[in-house]
Design a protein around this motif. Structure first.
Motif, mmCIF file in Angstrom:
data_model
loop_
_atom_site.group_PDB
_atom_site.id
_atom_site.type_symbol
_atom_site.label_atom_id
_atom_site.label_comp_id
_atom_site.label_asym_id
_atom_site.label_seq_id
_atom_site.Cartn_x
_atom_site.Cartn_y
_atom_site.Cartn_z
ATOM 1 N N THR A 190 0.268 -1.300 -0.554
ATOM 2 C CA THR A 190 -0.351 -0.139 0.028
ATOM 3 C C THR A 190 1.243 1.304 -0.460
ATOM 4 N N GLY A 191 2.274 0.900 0.166
ATOM 5 C CA GLY A 191 3.167 2.271 0.169
ATOM 6 C C GLY A 191 3.172 3.256 -1.453
ATOM 7 N N ILE A 192 3.729 2.098 -1.789
ATOM 8 C CA ILE A 192 4.314 2.699 -3.193
ATOM 9 C C ILE A 192 3.565 3.994 -3.830
ATOM 10 N N VAL A 193 1.597 3.526 -4.333
ATOM 11 C CA VAL A 193 1.508 4.768 -4.674
ATOM 12 C C VAL A 193 1.823 6.248 -3.866
ATOM 13 N N PRO A 194 0.984 6.210 -2.704
ATOM 14 C CA PRO A 194 1.711 7.354 -1.186
ATOM 15 C C PRO A 194 3.489 8.132 -1.552
ATOM 16 N N ALA A 195 4.382 7.124 -1.644
ATOM 17 C CA ALA A 195 5.731 7.275 -1.789
ATOM 18 C C ALA A 195 6.073 7.810 -3.569
ATOM 19 N N PHE A 196 4.764 7.634 -4.048
ATOM 20 C CA PHE A 196 5.230 7.906 -5.408
ATOM 21 C C PHE A 196 4.226 9.506 -5.588
ATOM 22 N N VAL A 197 3.496 9.702 -5.694
ATOM 23 C CA VAL A 197 2.709 10.897 -4.757
ATOM 24 C C VAL A 197 3.482 11.970 -4.241
ATOM 25 N N ALA A 198 4.112 11.571 -2.609
ATOM 26 C CA ALA A 198 4.420 11.831 -2.375
ATOM 27 C C ALA A 198 5.830 12.711 -2.982
ATOM 28 N N GLY A 199 7.046 11.976 -3.735
ATOM 29 C CA GLY A 199 7.956 12.537 -4.336
ATOM 30 C C GLY A 199 7.790 13.619 -5.215
ATOM 31 N N SER A 200 6.830 12.950 -5.724
ATOM 32 C CA SER A 200 6.284 14.249 -6.956
ATOM 33 C C SER A 200 5.833 15.427 -6.366
ATOM 34 N N LEU A 201 4.609 15.059 -5.237
ATOM 35 C CA LEU A 201 5.086 16.449 -4.942
ATOM 36 C C LEU A 201 6.125 17.598 -4.691
ATOM 37 N N GLY A 202 6.656 16.597 -3.360
ATOM 38 C CA GLY A 202 8.254 17.328 -3.411
ATOM 39 C C GLY A 202 8.599 18.007 -4.242
ATOM 40 N N PHE A 203 9.224 17.100 -5.527
ATOM 41 C CA PHE A 203 9.289 17.806 -6.954
ATOM 42 C C PHE A 203 9.527 18.619 -6.708
ATOM 43 N N LEU A 204 8.510 18.385 -7.494
ATOM 44 C CA LEU A 204 7.735 20.306 -8.141
ATOM 45 C C LEU A 204 6.636 21.839 -7.188
ATOM 46 N N VAL A 205 6.744 21.144 -5.866
ATOM 47 C CA VAL A 205 6.715 22.847 -4.562
ATOM 48 C C VAL A 205 8.410 23.143 -4.778
ATOM 49 N N ARG A 206 9.336 22.261 -5.005
ATOM 50 C CA ARG A 206 10.154 22.582 -4.837
ATOM 51 C C ARG A 206 11.056 23.032 -5.824
ATOM 52 N N TYR A 207 10.249 22.781 -7.346
ATOM 53 C CA TYR A 207 11.366 23.129 -8.689
ATOM 54 C C TYR A 207 10.774 24.294 -8.653
ATOM 55 N N PHE A 208 9.168 25.189 -8.351
ATOM 56 C CA PHE A 208 8.516 25.610 -9.256
ATOM 57 C C PHE A 208 8.622 27.082 -8.233
ATOM 58 N N THR A 209 8.517 26.414 -6.614
ATOM 59 C CA THR A 209 8.234 27.313 -5.943
ATOM 60 C C THR A 209 9.493 28.092 -5.070
ATOM 61 N N GLY A 210 10.561 26.711 -4.552
ATOM 62 C CA GLY A 210 11.711 26.856 -3.815
ATOM 63 C C GLY A 210 11.902 26.519 -2.757
ATOM 64 N N VAL A 211 10.076 25.814 -2.220
ATOM 65 C CA VAL A 211 10.099 25.936 -1.343
ATOM 66 C C VAL A 211 9.531 24.564 -0.863
ATOM 67 N N THR A 212 10.600 23.972 0.307
ATOM 68 C CA THR A 212 10.012 22.278 1.066
ATOM 69 C C THR A 212 8.527 22.256 1.188
ATOM 70 N N LEU A 213 7.736 20.990 0.796
ATOM 71 C CA LEU A 213 6.672 21.347 1.467
ATOM 72 C C LEU A 213 6.389 20.441 3.034
ATOM 73 N N PRO A 214 5.961 20.950 3.652
ATOM 74 C CA PRO A 214 6.425 20.863 5.050
ATOM 75 C C PRO A 214 6.712 19.078 5.018
ATOM 76 N N GLY A 215 6.892 18.105 6.149
ATOM 77 C CA GLY A 215 7.233 16.976 6.694
ATOM 78 C C GLY A 215 5.381 16.287 6.854
ATOM 79 N N PHE A 216 4.288 16.927 7.620
ATOM 80 C CA PHE A 216 4.023 16.686 8.636
ATOM 81 C C PHE A 216 2.687 16.355 7.319
#
Length: 423
Positions: free
Chosen positions: A18-44
């Motif tokens: 069950t962790g494959i899909v959440p990991a893929f979504v979390a990694g994609s969001l982390g990359f997109l947010v940091r690449y386009f805004t320069g801000v790190t997505l909070p861990g919480f």
């Protein structure tokens, strides 16, 4: 009820499932947010998002049952899902921070050499390019001779270090064609100044030098001292005078001449940010190819001339032929340079650098004594500057970063202009 080790293994299995899909979504969001805004997505937020997706996915898979919810395997599965999501988010965030914001074909093609392979000779950077593997044959051409392959493998070349790899490859290809008269050559240079070379042996070199409508004829005669390929001569055959161009010449005394090494072209002795992988001094292993001078020693010999078709038969039927070298006149280019120098003017070649962007007080319009003779602008896609010179562009043409230009003017003014805009 299963034992504790079995519950732990089942929890690990369910967490990975069950962790494959959440990991893929979390990694994609982390990359997109940091690449386009320069801000790190909070861990919480990553934790909440991963648990939400995992719970929905677990319900769809039928994993949320009373027996599973009350067993230790659920806790283990949740921990595995969270660890996968946080790890994927961390990697995506790191990738978004390191990936360049702007990627273009020009920036990819204009790769430069590594800084540790550059040699500084005075204030000029130079790089020594060496073959990194065996010289390959080109498809569709005859194979290279063992001697030519060995000479290319043992050779090395010094080139300017402030050029992109595409320009270094073009210069080295041109040099190999000139030095070895190769029919074709392809070169790829990496950041460590290591060249991968594919070459084709000379083929039809004489026929390529014969112009359309002309024929090549060899005659035995007394060769003037200093005669070289490209000279214009007049052949006196009986009662006729036949003009032609020297294609090749050799005398009986040429075999006795001392072959001296030809120095490297000073215009090419520039380096980039390169060096050797083993840290050795590149200048110690530079191989100087010894080549004879192009002019002949004079005396009895044979000359191959390119002449008109109608003159072939009279020249071959002549009992004796005398050669007279014709004057080609003074080079107009050197005359122009001499006149400018006599008047106190200078001509400089420069490349506008990124840290030398022209300002208002260094534009040609604000410096009327400086004249732009020619400008060559980089291509928009490949970054190639082998063609495209624009002559007499006028003072209204603004120089841009990466432009190559020839400028003329008084010595002091031109030096100040070059210092202001050149890299």
């Amino acid at each position: 009820m299963p034992s504790l080790p079995v519950e732990l293994l089942l929890g690990l299995y369910l967490g990975l499932l069950t962790g494959i899909v959440p990991a893929f979504v979390a990694g994609s969001l982390g990359f997109l947010v940091r690449y386009f805004t320069g801000v790190t997505l909070p861990g919480f937020g990553v934790v909440v998002l991963a648990l939400s997706i995992a719970s929905v996915q677990g319900g769809l898979l039928g994993l949320v049952e009373p027996t599973i919810a009350q067993s230790p395997r659920l806790l283990v599965a949740v921990l595995v899902v969270l660890m996968l999501a946080l790890y994927a988010h961390n990697q995506g965030d790191k990738l978004g921070a390191e990936l360049p914001r702007r990627i273009s074909l020009t920036s990819i093609r204009q790769r430069t050499l590594s800084a540790d392979v550059v040699e500084l000779v005075g204030s000029v950077g130079q790089v020594t390019v060496r073959p990194t593997s065996e010289i390959r044959d080109m498809e569709g051409y005859p194979p290279l001779s063992p001697d030519l392959r060995r000479r290319l493998k043992a050779n090395s070349w010094r080139l300017p270090a402030d050029l992109p790899l595409s320009e270094l490859e073009a210069r080295l290809e041109e040099r190999l064609r000139t030095d070895h008269d190769l029919a074709a050559v392809e070169i790829a240079i990496d950041e460590r100044a290591r060249a991968t070379i594919a070459a084709a042996p000379p083929s039809g070199s004489l026929s390529r030098r014969v112009s359309a409508g002309k024929r090549a004829v060899s005659i035995a005669t007394l060769v003037p001292t200093g005669l070289a390929r490209g000279d214009e001569v007049t052949a006196s055959a009986d009662d006729r005078s036949i003009t032609g161009t020297v294609l090749s010449v050799r005398t009986d005394h040429d075999d006795d001449r001392v072959v001296a090494p030809v120095p490297d072209d000073p215009a090419d002795d520039v380096a980039t940010d390169g060096g050797d992988a083993d840290g050795s001094d590149a200048s110690d292993s530079v191989v100087s190819t010894a080549r004879p001078t192009t002019a002949t020693a004079g005396g009895p010999g044979r000359v191959t001339l390119a002449i008109a078709r109608r003159d072939v038969k009279p020249l071959l039927e002549a009992e004796s032929v005398r050669l007279v070298v014709r004057s080609r006149g003074t080079s107009r280019e050197f005359e122009a340079f001499a006149l400018l120098k006599g008047e106190g003017y200078a001509i400089r070649r420069l490349t506008v650098g990124a840290d030398g962007e022209p300002e208002a007080d260094t534009e040609p319009a604000s410096m009327p004594d400086v004249t732009i003779l020619a400008v060559r602008r980089q291509g928009s896609e490949t970054g190639s500057r082998r063609h495209g010179w624009v002559f007499a562009p006028g003072i209204e043409r603004r120089l841009e970063t990466g432009d190559e230009a020839f400028v003329a003017g008084p010595d002091a003014t031109v030096d100040a202009f070059v210092e202001a805009v050149a890299r």
